[in-house]
Enzyme design. Structure first.
Site, PDB file in Angstrom:
ATOM      1  N   TYR A  82      41.778  30.277  31.884  1.00 34.90           N
ATOM      2  CA  TYR A  82      40.938  31.460  32.067  1.00 34.90           C
ATOM      3  C   TYR A  82      39.730  31.513  31.130  1.00 34.90           C
ATOM      4  O   TYR A  82      39.036  32.533  31.102  1.00 34.90           O
ATOM      5  CB  TYR A  82      41.754  32.742  31.824  1.00 34.90           C
ATOM      6  CG  TYR A  82      42.943  32.928  32.717  1.00 34.90           C
ATOM      7  CD1 TYR A  82      42.815  32.938  34.101  1.00 34.90           C
ATOM      8  CD2 TYR A  82      44.218  33.106  32.189  1.00 34.90           C
ATOM      9  CE1 TYR A  82      43.919  33.127  34.923  1.00 34.90           C
ATOM     10  CE2 TYR A  82      45.328  33.300  32.999  1.00 34.90           C
ATOM     11  CZ  TYR A  82      45.167  33.305  34.370  1.00 34.90           C
ATOM     12  OH  TYR A  82      46.255  33.488  35.169  1.00 34.90           O
ATOM     13  N   GLU A 106      52.454  49.449  35.943  1.00 30.86           N
ATOM     14  CA  GLU A 106      53.133  48.165  35.750  1.00 30.86           C
ATOM     15  C   GLU A 106      52.510  47.407  34.578  1.00 30.86           C
ATOM     16  O   GLU A 106      51.923  46.330  34.753  1.00 30.86           O
ATOM     17  CB  GLU A 106      53.029  47.318  37.022  1.00 30.86           C
ATOM     18  CG  GLU A 106      53.620  47.978  38.253  1.00 30.86           C
ATOM     19  CD  GLU A 106      53.123  47.339  39.540  1.00 30.86           C
ATOM     20  OE1 GLU A 106      52.421  46.306  39.467  1.00 30.86           O
ATOM     21  OE2 GLU A 106      53.430  47.866  40.611  1.00 30.86           O
ATOM     22  N   ARG A 109      46.289  29.692  28.687  1.00 31.81           N
ATOM     23  CA  ARG A 109      45.247  30.672  28.963  1.00 31.81           C
ATOM     24  C   ARG A 109      43.832  30.223  28.563  1.00 31.81           C
ATOM     25  O   ARG A 109      42.892  30.455  29.326  1.00 31.81           O
ATOM     26  CB  ARG A 109      45.567  32.012  28.291  1.00 31.81           C
ATOM     27  CG  ARG A 109      46.819  32.684  28.840  1.00 31.81           C
ATOM     28  CD  ARG A 109      47.001  34.086  28.287  1.00 31.81           C
ATOM     29  NE  ARG A 109      46.053  35.007  28.879  1.00 31.81           N
ATOM     30  CZ  ARG A 109      45.000  35.496  28.247  1.00 31.81           C
ATOM     31  NH1 ARG A 109      44.732  35.140  27.006  1.00 31.81           N
ATOM     32  NH2 ARG A 109      44.202  36.349  28.868  1.00 31.81           N
ATOM     33  N   GLY A 151      46.576  46.506  34.288  1.00 30.31           N
ATOM     34  CA  GLY A 151      45.323  45.823  33.988  1.00 30.31           C
ATOM     35  C   GLY A 151      44.632  46.343  32.757  1.00 30.31           C
ATOM     36  O   GLY A 151      43.437  46.108  32.560  1.00 30.31           O
ATOM     37  N   CYS A 159      46.954  14.858  26.868  1.00 26.24           N
ATOM     38  CA  CYS A 159      46.055  13.758  27.200  1.00 26.24           C
ATOM     39  C   CYS A 159      45.049  14.167  28.274  1.00 26.24           C
ATOM     40  O   CYS A 159      45.044  13.649  29.395  1.00 26.24           O
ATOM     41  CB  CYS A 159      46.855  12.539  27.644  1.00 26.24           C
ATOM     42  SG  CYS A 159      45.862  11.043  27.760  1.00 26.24           S
ATOM     43  N   GLY A 207      52.000  44.898  31.652  1.00 28.29           N
ATOM     44  CA  GLY A 207      52.577  43.637  31.203  1.00 28.29           C
ATOM     45  C   GLY A 207      51.922  43.226  29.916  1.00 28.29           C
ATOM     46  O   GLY A 207      52.461  43.379  28.820  1.00 28.29           O
TER      47      GLY A 207
END
Length: 402
Positions: free
Chosen positions: A302, A259, A298, A218, A328, A261
């Site tokens: 978000y 972890e 994204r 994170g 569209c 990413g």
């Protein structure tokens, strides 16, 4: 990568186009390893961020393992050459059948709900080691959709259910060798991680035989100039100190897992597209691109901010535009952005597009998904071909209505 080089890639491979800087990925891996020096650190790249098999092979070359959330990601990891033991399988709301398949592959299993844990224990007892994902009830993350450790989250086993969890483990004699938490993405405050360490260290008192603790990830990266980011070096210093003290208190040198990413691939990615049209209305000047939210979701999913630049005409007069796609429905990449004057045919670069760009892309509006290119030491290599009509039709069964 400079504008001239990026523009040349669009001439060679067409648009829209994803471009990844392999050297930036390698430097981010090194930065994490350096920040957490002096402890037994294991990095498990979060495959969901960008799962192209060539990128996975690059991760393996630089010493990471994998964190996968589906059996399909696991197969990609195996295809890329990872050993099963180096792949952490952390699914959510999957059936026991998929978990059995993961066990048969030899993956490290991470279970996040009691129902599945009971079924797992009934089948395997202590013959298959397992990690437990706990929900620490910490609200963290840049958006509610990427906050995973709060009390209303579907992820993890609540720390308030610890007594129930321990009874299940005891009744089935389950071999728990790791504990895991993940509070969410885009975390700014290092104190969130430190709060999480204390919660999981306390929980670990009931698990004397664990070999590792996994803090998820994170880490916040910069999406625009002046953005606040996670101070990795300070975080590494504080977490490493507490982890060393924890290991000393247990008399055992445990492994610390992360972890990452987005932290590894986001800033390495550029999404390049061509300007189809400049459309002026009484209120707005729109830059219409040859792409849309089908390729980069994204901003619409978000409300994510991505820096946008006109790399064909970078030094001209700055004007205000709203950058939109060709899908569209409302399909906006950026509102009221200051860009060098945009002309039809210009190449627009959307930065920080390495994470959750292509991996969330779709064929919405029956559009083809774009090509992907990996650049290492200034040399570009195609790692995914642009789709064609054959790709859209490949799995369709055409019915004859005569």
């Amino acid at each position: 990568m400079d504008n001239k080089f990026l523009t040349s890639l669009t001439e060679k491979y067409g648009t829209p186009l994803y471009v990844y800087d392999a050297d930036k990925i390698a430097s981010q891996i090194k930065r994490l390893n350096d920040a957490f020096s002096g402890i037994n650190l294991k990095l498990k790249y979060a495959t969901k961020a960008l799962s192209n098999i060539s990128v996975l092979k690059w991760m393996k070359k630089h010493g990471t393992g994998l964190d996968v959330v589906s059996i399909q990601e696991a197969y990609l990891g195996l295809k890329a050459g990872f050993e099963p033991k180096d792949i952490l399988y952390t699914p959510n709301c999957v059936s026991i059948d998929e978990i059995v398949e993961a066990v048969d592959l030899g993956l490290m299993i991470n279970i996040d709900n009691i129902s599945i844990l009971e079924q797992f224990g009934h089948k395997y007892h202590n013959s298959v080691p397992v990690c437990i994902r706990l929900n620490p009830h910490i609200m963290a993350g840049g958006n509610s959709k990427i906050s995973t450790g709060h009390i209303d989250s579907k992820f993890g086993i609540s720390i308030l259910q610890m007594r129930h969890l321990l009874r299940v483990i005891e009744n089935y004699n389950i071999n728990v060798i790791g504990l895991h938490i993940h509070t969410g993405s885009d975390i700014l405050d290092s104190e969130v991680f430190l709060r999480g360490t204390e919660i999981i260290f306390e929980a670990a008192e009931d698990f004397p035989d664990i070999d590792f603790i996994d803090f998820g990830s994170g880490f916040k990266v910069a999406y625009k100039e002046g953005d606040v980011t996670t101070d990795i070096e300070e975080l590494g210093k504080e977490v490493s100190k507490r982890f060393k003290d924890f290991c000393k208190s247990r008399g055992k040198d445990l492994e610390l897992w992360f972890e990452p990413g987005k932290f590894l691939v986001s800033e390495a990615g550029y999404f390049l597209s061509k300007v189809n049209v400049i459309k002026t209305t009484p209120a707005t000047v729109f830059v219409g691109l040859d792409t849309g939210m089908n390729h980069l979701l994204r901003p619409m999913m978000y409300d994510a901010y991505h820096q946008i630049e006109n790399i064909s005409n970078p030094s001209d007069t700055q004007r205000v535009y709203t950058v939109v796609g060709y899908i569209c429905e409302t399909d906006t990449f950026g509102t009221d952005r200051r860009l060098s004057e945009v002309r039809q045919g210009d190449i627009i670069a959307i930065k920080n597009a390495g994470a959750y760009g292509f991996s969330m892309a779709s064929n919405y509006n029956s559009r083809y998904r774009p090509a992907e290119v990996l650049v290492h030491e200034g040399k570009d290599q195609l790692i995914r071909k642009r789709e064609s009509l054959d790709d859209l039709l490949r799995n369709q069964v055409i019915v004859d209505f005569e």
